[in-house]
Design a protein around this motif. Structure first.
Motif, PDB file in Angstrom:
ATOM      1  N   SER A 158     -30.453  -4.503 -10.238  1.00  8.27           N
ATOM      2  CA  SER A 158     -29.074  -4.646  -9.776  1.00  8.27           C
ATOM      3  C   SER A 158     -28.889  -5.810  -8.800  1.00  8.27           C
ATOM      4  N   ALA A 159     -29.977  -6.267  -8.214  1.00 14.01           N
ATOM      5  CA  ALA A 159     -29.894  -7.400  -7.287  1.00 14.01           C
ATOM      6  C   ALA A 159     -29.786  -8.744  -8.023  1.00 14.01           C
ATOM      7  N   PHE A 160     -29.963  -8.709  -9.334  1.00 11.68           N
ATOM      8  CA  PHE A 160     -29.973  -9.948 -10.113  1.00 11.68           C
ATOM      9  C   PHE A 160     -28.828  -9.986 -11.098  1.00 11.68           C
ATOM     10  N   LYS A 161     -28.421 -11.208 -11.479  1.00 13.54           N
ATOM     11  CA  LYS A 161     -27.375 -11.383 -12.496  1.00 13.54           C
ATOM     12  C   LYS A 161     -28.017 -11.414 -13.863  1.00 13.54           C
ATOM     13  N   ARG A 162     -27.328 -10.784 -14.841  1.00  9.49           N
ATOM     14  CA  ARG A 162     -27.809 -10.847 -16.214  1.00  9.49           C
ATOM     15  C   ARG A 162     -27.728 -12.284 -16.721  1.00  9.49           C
ATOM     16  N   SER A 163     -28.747 -12.663 -17.505  1.00 11.64           N
ATOM     17  CA  SER A 163     -28.742 -14.027 -18.027  1.00 11.64           C
ATOM     18  C   SER A 163     -28.016 -14.117 -19.335  1.00 11.64           C
TER      19      SER A 163
END
Length: 172
Positions: free
Chosen positions: A167-172
């Motif tokens: 959740s801390a990262f953006k989907r690529s």
């Protein structure tokens, strides 16, 4: 609430034997249920392509329901584990480019997730008796992650994955 997924050890031969047995059983059940429902529908309402299709669909639903009822049985452990592993690896793959970028910035969570991803892919290949899909780019990435983990004093292996970490990262 997501549950932390723990890597476990299973015998590849046992997994493959159980997976084949369950696949054959489920296919057989689908055929039998589909034919049974189609026969009942066409006998009751007359012959029709749509009634036959509905029978097959109902057979699929009955097979799925039976499978859902049996999925938590102890003899399904290996197969259930591999499904969960594939699910988590699929989740991670949607974030790979972001994770790779974060690894270059020495993000420890990204390093853990990417290490788990590589270990999971390796284990999946072994369980399915396939050679890992290790092209030069993936091998270089594994080496880069290993070296970064050593440099940061992190352990070489990661034994678990918490989906909340993504959740801390953006989907690529």
């Amino acid at each position: 609430m997501a549950v932390v997924f723990q890597l476990e050890e299973y015998e590849p031969e046992v997994y493959r034997r159980k997976a084949r047995m369950i696949s054959v059983a489920m296919a057989g059940q689908l055929i039998i249920f589909g034919m049974l429902f189609a026969m009942l529908l066409t006998t009751t309402f007359g012959s029709s392509f749509w009634l036959n299709a509905l029978g097959v669909f109902l057979g699929l639903l009955a097979t799925s329901a039976l499978f859902a009822a049996l999925k938590d049985r102890p003899w399904m452990n290996e197969v259930r584990y591999v499904w969960q592993l594939k699910h988590h690896l699929g989740q991670i793959s949607g974030y790979l480019s972001t994770l790779r970028r974060e690894v270059k910035a020495d993000n420890r969570v990204a390093l853990d997730i990417l290490t788990f991803y590589h270990q999971g892919m390796q284990q999946l290949a072994e369980l399915n008796d396939r050679t890992p899909d290790d092209d030069a780019e993936r091998l270089a990435e594994k080496l880069e992650v290993k070296l970064k983990r050593e440099k940061l004093g992190m352990s070489e292996e990661v034994t678990h994955f918490d989906p909340q970490d993504l959740s801390a990262f953006k989907r690529s």
